[in-house]
Design a protein around this motif. Structure first.
Motif, PDB file in Angstrom:
ATOM      1  N   CYS A 166       0.594   5.739  -0.533  1.00  0.00           N
ATOM      2  CA  CYS A 166      -0.223   7.011  -0.576  1.00  0.00           C
ATOM      3  C   CYS A 166       0.465   8.194  -0.884  1.00  0.00           C
ATOM      4  O   CYS A 166       1.612   8.360  -0.817  1.00  0.00           O
ATOM      5  N   ILE A 223      -5.133   6.857  -0.344  1.00  0.00           N
ATOM      6  CA  ILE A 223      -4.548   5.625   0.031  1.00  0.00           C
ATOM      7  C   ILE A 223      -4.702   4.588  -1.073  1.00  0.00           C
ATOM      8  O   ILE A 223      -6.106   4.374  -1.153  1.00  0.00           O
ATOM      9  N   SER A 235      -0.818  12.521  -1.163  1.00  0.00           N
ATOM     10  CA  SER A 235      -1.719  14.096  -0.710  1.00  0.00           C
ATOM     11  C   SER A 235      -1.998  14.911  -1.961  1.00  0.00           C
ATOM     12  O   SER A 235      -0.927  15.198  -2.631  1.00  0.00           O
ATOM     13  N   THR A 286       0.882  -1.306   0.071  1.00  0.00           N
ATOM     14  CA  THR A 286      -0.060  -0.140  -0.028  1.00  0.00           C
ATOM     15  C   THR A 286       0.984   1.105   0.059  1.00  0.00           C
ATOM     16  O   THR A 286       1.966   1.238   0.399  1.00  0.00           O
TER      17      THR A 286
END
Length: 202
Positions: free
Chosen positions: A57, A155, A59, A55
């Protein structure tokens, strides 16, 4: 000096983030909208989350001009998928060209001269020039704030990894051959060339 974030404008607060949290890797994110139009944009608020499941992520801040959501975020909200392409110095200028605000529907692939390549699992294309691509399915979006200066943490679970054979060895990636770049403050970027070794204590 001590600063109370509540007394700062979002622009001033942003400068402290950019000037202190560095170097920052760049998530070069490719998406498609519901009509099939491609979009490509760089984001330097980017990191790994977990290895099981794999995983990552990044922003997406709201547009500084009007506080609206950027096309990347809108596309991911609708399609639930995206690709994170790792930026090498060899196409840094083309990456930078995609950071401009283009009208909705205009492909940053065409504007930058970068090449879309088919993905294996998701509909969004990969950047052919990128030596590492992470195809992702959306796990969650966490919205923080509203309007200018606000951001959304995206995410995603990696469902396919592409690594160029030239940089792959013994189940690892050769950093020297990848030649990744990172973001500093303002117009400054960094190469991963001046390194030192420190063995982690057990």
């Amino acid at each position: 000096m001590q600063l109370d974030p509540a007394t700062l404008s979002w622009e001033a607060a942003y400068k402290y983030l950019n000037g202190a949290i560095l170097p920052r890797p760049i998530a070069f994110v490719s998406t498609v909208d519901e009509a099939g139009n491609t979009n490509l944009a760089p984001f330097s608020f980017f990191t790994a989350v977990a290895a099981n499941p794999l995983t990552i992520c990044f922003s997406v801040m709201r547009r500084g001009t009007d506080g609206e959501k950027k096309d990347t975020l809108v596309n991911i909200e609708h399609t639930k998928e995206f690709v994170v392409n790792i930026v090498s110095e060899s196409f840094a200028n083309q990456m930078n060209a995609t950071a401009a605000e283009f009208p909705h529907g205009v492909s940053e692939f065409a504007e930058s001269g970068l090449t879309p390549a088919p993905s294996t699992v998701v509909k969004a294309p990969r950047v052919k020039e990128s030596l590492v691509n992470f195809e992702c399915k959306l796990t969650e979006i966490v919205h923080i704030g509203e309007g200018k200066g606000a951001g959304s943490l995206v995410i995603g679970q990696v469902v396919q990894v592409h690594v160029d054979d030239e940089i792959h060895f013994d189940g690892k990636i050769d950093t020297a051959k990848l030649q990744p770049i990172g973001r500093l403050a303002g117009a400054d970027y960094v190469r991963v060339t001046d390194t030192f070794e420190m063995v982690r204590k057990k």
